[in-house]
Design a protein around this motif. Sequence first.
Motif, short mmCIF file in Angstrom:
data_model
loop_
_atom_site.label_atom_id
_atom_site.label_comp_id
_atom_site.label_asym_id
_atom_site.label_seq_id
_atom_site.Cartn_x
_atom_site.Cartn_y
_atom_site.Cartn_z
N ARG A 59 -3.46 6.16 3.67
CA ARG A 59 -3.15 4.96 2.87
C ARG A 59 -3.99 4.95 1.60
NH1 ARG A 59 -4.91 0.09 5.67
NH2 ARG A 59 -6.72 0.36 4.39
N SER A 60 -3.42 4.46 0.50
CA SER A 60 -4.15 4.35 -0.76
C SER A 60 -5.42 3.53 -0.56
CB SER A 60 -3.25 3.72 -1.83
OG SER A 60 -2.75 2.46 -1.41
N GLU A 61 -6.43 3.82 -1.37
CA GLU A 61 -7.71 3.09 -1.27
C GLU A 61 -7.55 1.62 -1.60
OE1 GLU A 61 -11.24 4.62 -3.09
OE2 GLU A 61 -10.54 6.68 -2.84
N ALA A 62 -6.73 1.32 -2.56
CA ALA A 62 -6.54 -0.06 -3.00
C ALA A 62 -5.06 -0.42 -2.89
CB ALA A 62 -7.01 -0.22 -4.44
N PRO A 63 -4.76 -1.70 -2.77
CA PRO A 63 -3.34 -2.09 -2.73
C PRO A 63 -2.68 -1.85 -4.09
CG PRO A 63 -4.75 -4.03 -2.78
CD PRO A 63 -5.65 -2.85 -2.65
N TRP B 152 0.85 -1.20 0.00
CA TRP B 152 0.00 0.00 0.00
C TRP B 152 0.88 1.24 0.00
CZ3 TRP B 152 -5.32 -0.95 0.39
CH2 TRP B 152 -5.67 -2.25 0.72
N HIS B 153 0.43 2.27 -0.69
CA HIS B 153 1.12 3.56 -0.66
C HIS B 153 0.57 4.37 0.51
CE1 HIS B 153 1.72 7.81 -2.30
NE2 HIS B 153 2.90 7.36 -1.88
N VAL B 154 1.45 4.89 1.36
CA VAL B 154 1.06 5.72 2.50
C VAL B 154 1.79 7.05 2.37
CG1 VAL B 154 1.06 5.95 5.00
CG2 VAL B 154 0.73 3.69 3.96
N GLY C 178 -4.82 3.05 -14.39
CA GLY C 178 -3.46 2.86 -13.92
C GLY C 178 -3.31 2.19 -12.57
N ASP C 179 -4.41 2.03 -11.83
CA ASP C 179 -4.35 1.45 -10.50
C ASP C 179 -4.92 0.04 -10.51
OD1 ASP C 179 -3.36 3.82 -9.36
OD2 ASP C 179 -5.38 4.62 -9.09
N ILE D 177 0.14 -9.97 -8.32
CA ILE D 177 -0.81 -9.32 -9.21
C ILE D 177 -0.63 -7.82 -9.03
CG2 ILE D 177 -3.24 -9.01 -9.81
CD1 ILE D 177 -3.74 -11.75 -8.44
N SER D 178 -0.36 -7.12 -10.12
CA SER D 178 -0.11 -5.68 -10.07
C SER D 178 -0.46 -5.07 -11.42
CB SER D 178 1.37 -5.43 -9.74
OG SER D 178 1.59 -4.06 -9.45
N THR D 179 -0.18 -3.79 -11.58
CA THR D 179 -0.46 -3.12 -12.84
C THR D 179 0.83 -2.61 -13.47
OG1 THR D 179 -0.85 -1.03 -11.72
CG2 THR D 179 -2.77 -2.40 -12.16
N GLY D 180 0.81 -2.53 -14.79
CA GLY D 180 1.95 -2.00 -15.52
C GLY D 180 1.70 -0.56 -15.95
N SER D 181 2.76 0.13 -16.27
CA SER D 181 2.65 1.53 -16.68
C SER D 181 1.88 1.69 -17.99
CB SER D 181 4.04 2.14 -16.82
OG SER D 181 4.81 1.38 -17.74
#
Length: 138
Positions: A34-38, A27-29, A132-133, A53-57
């Motif tokens: 803290r960000s709404e989603a991981p 999580w971004h803090v 992007g998220d 599991i993540s996202t790419g640019s």
Amino acid sequence: MLCPLHGAGTDPTRLVGRTISRIVASWHVCEGERSEAPLDVWLIDSEGESTRISTGSDGCLIVECAAPHEPYDMGEWGRIEVGEDLGDHPFLRHLGEKVATVAEFAAPRTGRTQLEIGFFDGDRVRADCWEGDLRLTR
């Protein structure tokens, strides 16, 4: 599902029949918020393998075999926290459950755009890249 920038990643169908034994998320803090989603979710299965599991640019959904990384500080832009109990998301309700189905969806220019993981109780968790998220929904 081949992403031109990130490659094919790993085949998530290998999760079928495996139990989700641990779930780690990042999580971004920033300034105490803290960000709404991981940013990332790692599903650690009964075979000891970790699926990130993540996202790419480029708007793709990254699914790869990778262990959780350590937390890190980004100075004035905040901090990335990593752990098993940092926040709520749809995968948590399936901790200790066996994966029944996995489906992937893709777009020609970005590769994988959505991943759907189904459980034996009929519930599904969808992961996709939304503006992007990483977005996780039931």
